[in-house]
Design an enzyme around this catalytic site. Sequence first.
Site, PDB file in Angstrom:
ATOM      1  N   GLY A 285       0.856  -1.385  -0.042  1.00 16.84           N
ATOM      2  CA  GLY A 285       0.230  -0.125  -0.073  1.00 16.84           C
ATOM      3  C   GLY A 285       0.758   1.109  -0.105  1.00 16.84           C
TER       4      GLY A 285
ATOM      5  N   GLY B 299      -3.518   2.511   5.218  1.00 14.95           N
ATOM      6  CA  GLY B 299      -4.152   1.538   6.021  1.00 14.95           C
ATOM      7  C   GLY B 299      -3.549   0.348   5.810  1.00 14.95           C
ATOM      8  CE  LYS B 300       2.660   0.796   3.823  1.00 16.13           C
ATOM      9  NZ  LYS B 300       2.433   2.370   3.960  1.00 16.13           N
TER      10      LYS B 300
ATOM     11  CB  THR C 116      12.604  -2.944   9.502  1.00 14.13           C
ATOM     12  OG1 THR C 116      11.346  -2.501   8.881  1.00 14.13           O
ATOM     13  CG2 THR C 116      11.856  -4.669   9.562  1.00 14.13           C
TER      14      THR C 116
ATOM     15  CG  HIS D  75       2.521   1.722  14.067  1.00 16.22           C
ATOM     16  ND1 HIS D  75       2.783   0.900  13.072  1.00 16.22           N
ATOM     17  CD2 HIS D  75       2.536   2.942  13.450  1.00 16.22           C
ATOM     18  CE1 HIS D  75       2.637   1.310  11.912  1.00 16.22           C
ATOM     19  NE2 HIS D  75       2.418   2.734  11.947  1.00 16.22           N
TER      20      HIS D  75
END
Length: 406
Positions: free
Chosen positions: A228, A233-234, A253, A270
């Site tokens: 995405g 929104g991935k 990462t 997140h």
Amino acid sequence: MDVTLLGTGAPGGLPRPGCPCAACALALGPDARAATSLLVDGTLLLDLIPGAAFAAARSGHSLTGVRQVLLTHPHDGPAVEVPPGLPQPGRVPDGRELALLTGHRVRALAMDAPGTGYAVTGPDGRRLLYLPPGCAPAGLEETAEPYDMVLADLIGRPDALARLRAAGAAGPTTDVIAVHIDHDVPPGPELRRRLAAAGARAVPDGETLVVGSYENVPDVPRRTLVLGGARSGKSVEAERRLEAFPEVVYVATGGTRGGDSEWAERVRLHRDRRPASWRTLETCDLVPLLRDDGEGDGTPLLIDCLALWLTDAMDAVGAWDDAEWSGGGQRALRERVTELAQALRETRRTVVAVSNEVGSGIVPATASGRRYRDELGRLNAAVAAECEHVLLVVAGQALPLRGPGL
């Protein structure tokens, strides 16, 4: 033991009365759902809904044989009038077991929110678990055998299934059915796709299921690539695919980027939306994680994201210097990508990897930008080739490119 689902929707039904949302507008025909209610072997009714007698008749059943009506919702009595001839609804206290003359045994489970869950064992020994809306089991102990069937609010509380799996109460052969379905997810293909990612399914109102029949249990894709653009929104989609699994290892990462407050805020957001049971690992050394189950046999990995892994790999091989790139850097990067793809092919873990899709935008103005774009396209293609399921997320909508949903 069989179960007829007189309704499979949220307490207000689907579509919600008077709701103008898109999901409610699409909830037509088989996607329209009455409030959830279960008829077990024609003798036990779990939750009473408006029009229960008509719902039973439409499914080819009658409520005349019902000997017990039990409630799961937190209120003390039914919200509807009890049909003539039906026993007065009641509730089993948490931890207590009720033995019916029909040979069924019903045990009440404590929930982490108001409501009562019921574990039903049939005369044939088959076992089902039914949870109320918005609830997950509280203080669930490890069980010797998984239930044959679980019916729960999988959209509102996917962590309920994660808890059941962690305790051994839901296993690979458990038929997991979504009930209490509301307008949070568009009905039809999108609902089926999301449930399949968790190894679950939805059925229309009125369907009768045989407890212990497993032929319709969806296969969870073991390797998934979610592509995405920026803010598409991935990452949310990738996290959603593992919400129903316990002890996920989230592989970040991107590093910490000390001093970058904007990056720190991204990382915080997140972390805040991930389940508390997940563990975060900050590393770009992905191959050992894929090849070694030292983090726990079978523990799923969520890798976010491969685009940042590529940046680290290109830094390591001197890809931004033309001389180093042509003098061996390009070959070294291709070897790293090949090694990563091979490790993904051989891994025994469930893996969901996230990557950016940048090939459809403006051509970068610099040679290094074009080099990165090209190498990311090659990396995405190599990883996608090793995945059973590949998704492209656009404007928050997941489009299956390979695997379930096509």
